[in-house]
Design an enzyme around this catalytic site. Structure first.
Site, PDB file in Angstrom:
ATOM      1  NE  ARG A   1      -1.422  -1.848  11.521  1.00 17.05           N
ATOM      2  CZ  ARG A   1      -2.417  -0.588  11.651  1.00 17.05           C
ATOM      3  NH1 ARG A   1      -3.376  -0.578  12.241  1.00 17.05           N
ATOM      4  NH2 ARG A   1      -1.874   0.401  10.671  1.00 17.05           N
TER       5      ARG A   1
ATOM      6  CD  GLU B   1      -8.332  -1.362  10.864  1.00 19.61           C
ATOM      7  OE1 GLU B   1      -8.148  -2.088   9.828  1.00 19.61           O
ATOM      8  OE2 GLU B   1      -8.100   0.122  10.741  1.00 19.61           O
TER       9      GLU B   1
ATOM     10  NE  ARG C   1      -0.720   4.889   9.146  1.00 21.33           N
ATOM     11  CZ  ARG C   1      -1.966   4.717   9.272  1.00 21.33           C
ATOM     12  NH1 ARG C   1      -2.509   4.168   8.078  1.00 21.33           N
ATOM     13  NH2 ARG C   1      -2.940   4.760  10.253  1.00 21.33           N
TER      14      ARG C   1
ATOM     15  CB  SER D   1     -11.105  -4.111   8.807  1.00 22.08           C
ATOM     16  OG  SER D   1     -12.159  -3.331   8.321  1.00 22.08           O
TER      17      SER D   1
ATOM     18  NE  ARG E   1      -3.823  -1.968   2.221  1.00 22.01           N
ATOM     19  CZ  ARG E   1      -4.751  -2.411   3.223  1.00 22.01           C
ATOM     20  NH1 ARG E   1      -4.740  -1.737   4.450  1.00 22.01           N
ATOM     21  NH2 ARG E   1      -5.657  -3.455   3.283  1.00 22.01           N
TER      22      ARG E   1
END
Length: 430
Positions: free
Chosen positions: A391, A349, A277, A352, A262
């Site tokens: 994560r 988070e 991130r 999801s 990403r």
């Protein structure tokens, strides 16, 4: 993508549902394009009928020696042929414009998704586990002595730039163990089918799951047109792209462990420290393809699958349901799982899980054939992280940290680490 027939039948309801996502009314624009397209097609069909009649009369006029009528009819045939071509080209342009517009409109939220403008409108549904009370000030993952030698941001920056990391030694092995634990849990306990897929895909696959055309800046494209997947949702969901599958094959429950990519467009200045991130990261992704009537229950089941990973690792978390202003583009309803990170003293988070209804299926033209006969219908698609591996590594390190700089590792990982239970302060598995 949306059903144009549903918009024709109730444009006010369509606009009202989009308003819950702060999207301006668009049904009038859609219906104007649709009406213009259909009128061009009708006009083309009329002109085609005129052309066909004139074509039949040409021969008769020629046979009876009526040269004037023959010339008139032949000119009429040519004119109608040109008119049909022009009208069909215009209708094709309107159809493309309508499709392009529909491709940019997000999915309609479910009736039970909470309203809200942004993440402040999300609603917590439950919490599991109690955050550990530390007798010392807990540190963030990249500050722990146990990982100093195995989590190298400087070398990664030399190799690739910011938002990359080089993992080595025991830290790399713990990350690999986490991915293996997740896969085994989903395969053995949850009945998912392990799948290995490419990380380079054609543009139409990105269109199918909704990353294109609106969110191209969030992903990476190669010079020869392939796209690097932001998640295995793209490949797993598109396995039914363009297909009509038998109802007996549903539900299809797939899981894959892949590298993900990403660009993190728009995240400048956010989470720049550590590996929270990254541009390149690992995920274990779950995808379900179901009958429409099964997707709500499947959404809950998938959420529980992701929760089982956190519970097996004894990581405190909370489940929230995203409000309409914070949901992803393709979602009808989304559950986020947020894991406790003591180094940041907050939940972040880690998964999801979204029900996309038939939104992606319409973009992919993916249907199922009812077992009892009848017209094929669009499948429903769901996707969710099970989990984001990096994560999860962060959460394991921060929640297991000790005052001496070592890390106590979850019992579920011990079999994957040769029976080792800790990372020493020096970064060794012991």
């Amino acid at each position: 993508m949306h059903d144009i027939r549903a918009i024709r039948e109730n444009p006010a309801a369509f606009d009202a549902a989009l308003a819950r996502r702060a999207v301006a009314p668009v049904s009038a624009q859609i219906l104007a394009l649709d009406e213009d397209r259909r009128s061009k097609i009708n006009a083309a069909e009329t002109a085609q009928a005129d052309q066909n009649r004139a074509s039949k009369e040409v021969g008769a006029a020629k046979a009876r020696g009526d040269e004037a009528e023959f010339a008139r009819l032949r000119a009429l045939v040519a004119d109608k042929k040109a008119e049909v071509a022009r009208l069909m080209a215009e209708a094709g342009a309107e159809d493309a414009a309508l499709r392009d517009l529909l491709m940019t409109i997000p999915n309609l939220p479910s009736a039970d998704a909470p309203d809200g403008a942004d993440e402040t409108g999300n609603v917590e549904l439950k919490r599991w586990g109690t955050p550990r009370a530390f007798a010392f000030a807990p540190r963030e993952h990249y500050q722990l002595p146990a990982v100093q030698g195995g989590m190298d941001f400087a070398t990664a920056a030399k190799l690739s730039g910011a938002r990359f990391v080089v993992l080595s030694g025991a830290v790399a092995r713990v990350q690999r163990a986490l991915a293996q634990y997740m896969l085994d849990l989903h395969i053995d306990r949850h009945g998912l089918t392990e799948t290995w897929t490419p990380v380079l895909v054609r543009p139409e696959m990105m269109f199918g799951t909704g990353q294109l055309p609106k969110f191209g800046e969030d992903s990476y494209q190669t010079t020869d047109g392939w796209w690097l997947v932001p998640t295995a949702e793209v490949t797993l969901t598109n396995t039914v792209n363009g297909e009509t599958v038998d109802e007996a094959t549903l539900p299809r429950r797939l899981v894959a462990h892949t590298q993900c990519f990403r660009s993190e467009a728009g995240s400048a200045g956010r989470d720049t420290a550590g590996m929270l991130r990254q541009h390149q990261f690992e995920k274990v992704e779950m995808v379900s393809i179901t009958r429409p009537e099964d997707s709500v229950a499947e959404h809950e089941r998938m959420t529980q699958c992701a929760e089982a990973v956190l519970e097996g690792l004894d990581l405190p978390y909370r489940r929230i349901v995203l409000c309409t202003g914070d949901m992803g583009f393709g979602a009808v309803k989304t559950h986020d799982l947020e894991v406790w990170l003591p180094g940041q003293n907050t939940y972040r988070e880690i998964s999801s899980v979204s029900n996309c209804g038939d939104f992606q299926a319409r973009r992919m033209n993916a249907r199922y054939r009812p077992a009892g006969g009848g017209k094929p219908d669009f499948v429903h698609t769901l996707n969710g992280s099970g989990l984001a591996v990096g994560r999860c590594l962060i959460a394991v390190l921060e929640n297991g940290q000790e005052a001496d700089g070592s890390v106590t590792l979850p019992a579920a990982l011990h079999p994957y680490l040769g029976g080792k239970t800790r990372l020493s302060a020096e970064g060794a598995l012991v």
